[in-house]
Design a protein around this motif. Structure first.
Motif, PDB file in Angstrom:
ATOM      1  N   UNK A 169       0.882  -1.173   0.000  1.00 39.66           N
ATOM      2  CA  UNK A 169       0.000   0.000   0.000  1.00 39.66           C
ATOM      3  C   UNK A 169       0.910   1.211   0.000  1.00 39.66           C
ATOM      4  N   UNK A 170       0.871   1.965  -1.087  1.00 39.49           N
ATOM      5  CA  UNK A 170       1.750   3.131  -1.199  1.00 39.49           C
ATOM      6  C   UNK A 170       0.933   4.362  -1.571  1.00 39.49           C
ATOM      7  N   UNK A 171       1.193   5.460  -0.918  1.00 36.21           N
ATOM      8  CA  UNK A 171       0.594   6.710  -1.367  1.00 36.21           C
ATOM      9  C   UNK A 171       0.103   7.579  -0.239  1.00 36.21           C
ATOM     10  N   UNK A 172      -0.314   8.763  -0.627  1.00 34.19           N
ATOM     11  CA  UNK A 172      -0.845   9.744   0.302  1.00 34.19           C
ATOM     12  C   UNK A 172      -1.552  10.813  -0.526  1.00 34.19           C
ATOM     13  N   UNK A 173      -2.201  11.744   0.135  1.00 36.17           N
ATOM     14  CA  UNK A 173      -2.959  12.745  -0.611  1.00 36.17           C
ATOM     15  C   UNK A 173      -2.019  13.833  -1.116  1.00 36.17           C
ATOM     16  N   UNK A 174      -2.007  14.016  -2.442  1.00 37.19           N
ATOM     17  CA  UNK A 174      -1.238  15.115  -3.020  1.00 37.19           C
ATOM     18  C   UNK A 174      -2.220  16.229  -3.340  1.00 37.19           C
ATOM     19  N   UNK A 175      -2.025  17.362  -2.715  1.00 37.81           N
ATOM     20  CA  UNK A 175      -2.981  18.448  -2.905  1.00 37.81           C
ATOM     21  C   UNK A 175      -3.027  18.886  -4.358  1.00 37.81           C
ATOM     22  N   UNK A 176      -4.202  19.339  -4.753  1.00 37.01           N
ATOM     23  CA  UNK A 176      -4.448  19.680  -6.157  1.00 37.01           C
ATOM     24  C   UNK A 176      -3.716  20.951  -6.566  1.00 37.01           C
ATOM     25  N   UNK A 177      -3.290  21.745  -5.590  1.00 39.28           N
ATOM     26  CA  UNK A 177      -2.524  22.951  -5.909  1.00 39.28           C
ATOM     27  C   UNK A 177      -3.347  24.221  -5.893  1.00 39.28           C
ATOM     28  N   UNK A 178      -4.657  24.131  -5.659  1.00 38.30           N
ATOM     29  CA  UNK A 178      -5.451  25.364  -5.644  1.00 38.30           C
ATOM     30  C   UNK A 178      -5.478  25.977  -4.238  1.00 38.30           C
ATOM     31  N   UNK A 189       2.027  15.064 -13.256  1.00 39.64           N
ATOM     32  CA  UNK A 189       0.623  14.754 -13.567  1.00 39.64           C
ATOM     33  C   UNK A 189       0.305  14.941 -15.044  1.00 39.64           C
ATOM     34  N   UNK A 190       1.351  15.149 -15.866  1.00 39.93           N
ATOM     35  CA  UNK A 190       1.125  15.330 -17.313  1.00 39.93           C
ATOM     36  C   UNK A 190       1.874  14.230 -18.055  1.00 39.93           C
ATOM     37  N   UNK A 191       1.112  13.349 -18.746  1.00 34.09           N
ATOM     38  CA  UNK A 191       1.781  12.234 -19.418  1.00 34.09           C
ATOM     39  C   UNK A 191       2.687  12.742 -20.547  1.00 34.09           C
ATOM     40  N   UNK A 192       2.298  13.858 -21.198  1.00 30.05           N
ATOM     41  CA  UNK A 192       3.121  14.387 -22.287  1.00 30.05           C
ATOM     42  C   UNK A 192       4.474  14.904 -21.792  1.00 30.05           C
ATOM     43  N   UNK A 226      -7.792  10.069 -11.282  1.00 29.52           N
ATOM     44  CA  UNK A 226      -8.879  10.409 -10.362  1.00 29.52           C
ATOM     45  C   UNK A 226      -9.145  11.910 -10.327  1.00 29.52           C
ATOM     46  N   UNK A 227      -8.052  12.702 -10.357  1.00 26.89           N
ATOM     47  CA  UNK A 227      -8.193  14.164 -10.265  1.00 26.89           C
ATOM     48  C   UNK A 227      -7.821  14.746 -11.632  1.00 26.89           C
ATOM     49  N   UNK A 228      -8.806  15.146 -12.431  1.00 28.56           N
ATOM     50  CA  UNK A 228      -8.514  15.533 -13.820  1.00 28.56           C
ATOM     51  C   UNK A 228      -7.952  16.941 -13.981  1.00 28.56           C
ATOM     52  N   UNK A 229      -8.114  17.783 -12.979  1.00 29.82           N
ATOM     53  CA  UNK A 229      -7.636  19.169 -13.105  1.00 29.82           C
ATOM     54  C   UNK A 229      -6.800  19.508 -11.881  1.00 29.82           C
ATOM     55  N   UNK A 230      -5.603  20.082 -12.128  1.00 35.93           N
ATOM     56  CA  UNK A 230      -4.732  20.489 -11.018  1.00 35.93           C
ATOM     57  C   UNK A 230      -4.212  21.898 -11.277  1.00 35.93           C
ATOM     58  N   UNK A 231      -3.445  22.417 -10.326  1.00 29.80           N
ATOM     59  CA  UNK A 231      -2.898  23.783 -10.435  1.00 29.80           C
ATOM     60  C   UNK A 231      -1.387  23.698 -10.274  1.00 29.80           C
ATOM     61  N   UNK A 232      -0.657  24.360 -11.175  1.00 31.11           N
ATOM     62  CA  UNK A 232       0.801  24.192 -11.194  1.00 31.11           C
ATOM     63  C   UNK A 232       1.514  25.125 -10.205  1.00 31.11           C
ATOM     64  N   UNK A 233       2.831  25.139 -10.284  1.00 35.37           N
ATOM     65  CA  UNK A 233       3.674  25.885  -9.358  1.00 35.37           C
ATOM     66  C   UNK A 233       3.342  27.378  -9.345  1.00 35.37           C
ATOM     67  N   UNK A 234       2.808  27.866 -10.487  1.00 32.51           N
ATOM     68  CA  UNK A 234       2.477  29.302 -10.562  1.00 32.51           C
ATOM     69  C   UNK A 234       0.997  29.546 -10.301  1.00 32.51           C
ATOM     70  N   UNK A 235       0.284  28.485  -9.917  1.00 31.06           N
ATOM     71  CA  UNK A 235      -1.141  28.643  -9.629  1.00 31.06           C
ATOM     72  C   UNK A 235      -2.026  28.544 -10.864  1.00 31.06           C
ATOM     73  N   UNK A 236      -1.423  28.158 -12.028  1.00 26.43           N
ATOM     74  CA  UNK A 236      -2.238  28.044 -13.246  1.00 26.43           C
ATOM     75  C   UNK A 236      -2.943  26.688 -13.303  1.00 26.43           C
ATOM     76  N   UNK A 237      -4.197  26.719 -13.723  1.00 30.24           N
ATOM     77  CA  UNK A 237      -5.012  25.512 -13.844  1.00 30.24           C
ATOM     78  C   UNK A 237      -4.535  24.723 -15.070  1.00 30.24           C
TER      79      UNK A 237
END
Ligand SMILES: NC(=O)c1ccc[n+]([C@@H]2O[C@H](COP(=O)([O-])OP(=O)(O)OC[C@H]3O[C@@H](n4cnc5c(N)ncnc54)[C@H](O)[C@@H]3O)[C@@H](O)[C@H]2O)c1
Length: 381
Positions: A169-178, A189-192, A226-237
């Motif tokens: 069992x591995x993992x923990x909650x990674x905040x979405x960044x907002x 979080x970006x496969x590209x 599971x979480x389709x939208x996140x916010x990056x280091x600069x706060x951009x969605x």
């Protein structure tokens, strides 16, 4: 006493892993302890030569840690005959071209996992390294965790008898960044951009399973975004295009069955952020990052299934902690020292680029299994 200065070209050290684990807690820590003493008595002082794209950030990092040498041009850095080792902890997508160039320049190569984004590239790097006759290695830090070292000792002692199954069992909650900053870089979080928990974590699970319980033969996995939208280091969605959880079953050599959940979307209800339970005929163990508990067959309670009455038995109380009989070093530093000895003294080093490629193979097979909704067998490499 004879002293040797060993310049090591370190790429990606402005990043999280490069800075914390490799520069500060490994190379600078080896310097702080006075260097690495070889068996012939000679003392080796590793000297980091920082390389990166951003002059400003490199200079700041060098000044912060009193590092004298830094450079922004990889070709000139590789042309320096003083430097015999190239280390890479850049974002995964940038690794292969740099490692290829380092091998072509005749440098020994040590790098973070995953070695590359795909198996053909990972195998190509391994082949090139062998052909060039350079020493090569990949970080396999989990093998050096105190919890897994204790587990390895248990296996070697014969504690389990026949090992039946392994559940991780591995993992923990990674905040979405907002509303709270996220704990990991947004490219994860970006496969590209080479992200995704399968590529990231299955390259660990491969060497953990292979080294402790037997070669992985086959995998059946389902991933999720599971979480389709996140916010990056600069706060951009941004759209999170990569998998952020994976639920996988593995068939190992000799019939051991393993299952591991990996998730950035889970809230922790366990002793540590990673836990691995091993059940054997003669006993069981639960290992975490640092600790390891056991329950022998003679201490196994006899649970009776009856949901009509409240449970009065403390199941956690049936486990015994393995004592801390040795001092465990930071795992990254321990592996660095092994690699340096491998380069300088030709001691064995099993964690090669080929072993790293096996991790990429497992990640690719898991992604294929998810895509095609079936078990995928792994070819021997
Ligand atoms: N062994 C482990 O437990 C472990 C844990 C986390 C990450 N990693 C691996 O370490 C590597 C680095 O991960 P990290 O978390 O330190 O990432 P990070 O984003 O914090 O650092 C990435 C580094 O790569 C550099 N870089 C070079 N080219 C880049 C580009 N085009 N875009 C963005 N950055 C670029 C950055 O400047 C930075 O120095 C990855 O390959 C990752 O898979 C290993």
């Amino acid at each position: 006493m004879q002293q040797q200065i060993l310049p090591i070209l370190m790429n990606g050290v402005t990043g999280r892993m490069g800075r914390n684990q490799h520069l500060v807690r490994s190379i600078l820590a080896i310097r702080e302890q006075g260097g690495l003493q070889l068996t012939n008595g000679e003392l080796v002082q590793p000297e980091p030569v920082l390389i990166g794209r951003n002059e400003h950030r490199l200079r700041a990092l060098a000044e912060e840690f009193g590092v004298n040498r830094w450079i922004t041009n990889l070709d000139s850095a590789l042309a320096d005959p003083d430097v015999s080792i190239y280390f890479d902890s850049q974002v995964t997508s940038e690794r292969a071209p740099a490692v290829r160039a380092a091998i072509a320049a005749g440098k020994h190569v040590y790098c973070e996992k995953p070695v590359a984004e795909d198996l053909p590239t990972a195998l190509e790097l391994s082949r090139l390294a062998t052909k060039a006759g350079i020493k090569n290695g990949v970080v396999q830090d989990k093998l050096f965790l105190p919890g897994l070292r204790k587990l390895k000792h248990l296996i070697e002692s014969g504690f389990f008898g026949k090992v039946l199954s392994v559940r991780g069992e591995f993992g923990y909650w990674l905040f979405e960044g907002d509303w709270q900053p996220t704990q990991r870089p947004s490219w994860n979080y970006r496969s590209e951009d080479g992200g995704g928990i399968i590529l990231d974590m299955f390259s660990h699970w491969r060497y953990v399973l292979d080294n402790l319980f037997g070669q992985v033969q086959s995998v059946c996995a389902i991933g999720a975004r599971h979480i389709p939208v996140r916010y990056d280091e600069k706060g951009h969605r941004y759209d999170a295009t990569a998998d952020d959880a994976a639920y996988a079953l593995f068939e190992l050599k000799d019939g051991v069955i393993a299952q591991i959940n990996s998730s950035w979307c889970v809230r922790v209800y366990r002793d540590e952020l990673f836990s691995l339970q091993v059940d054997g005929v003669n006993g069981s163990a639960v290992a975490g990052l640092r600790n390891c508990k056991v329950q022998h067959r003679v201490q196994t309670p006899r649970p009776i299934w009856n949901p009509d009455v409240p449970n009065t038995h403390d199941f956690f109380g049936d486990w015994q902690e393995i004592p801390e009989n040795e001092t465990f070093e930071n795992g990254f530093k321990a592996q660095w020292e092994l690699f340096l000895r491998h380069v300088l003294e030709d001691t064995p080093f099993p964690y090669t680029l080929l072993e790293g490629a096996k991790g990429v193979q497992l990640a690719e097979a898991a992604l294929q299994s998810w895509r095609e909704r079936r078990w995928v067998d792994l070819e021997p490499l």
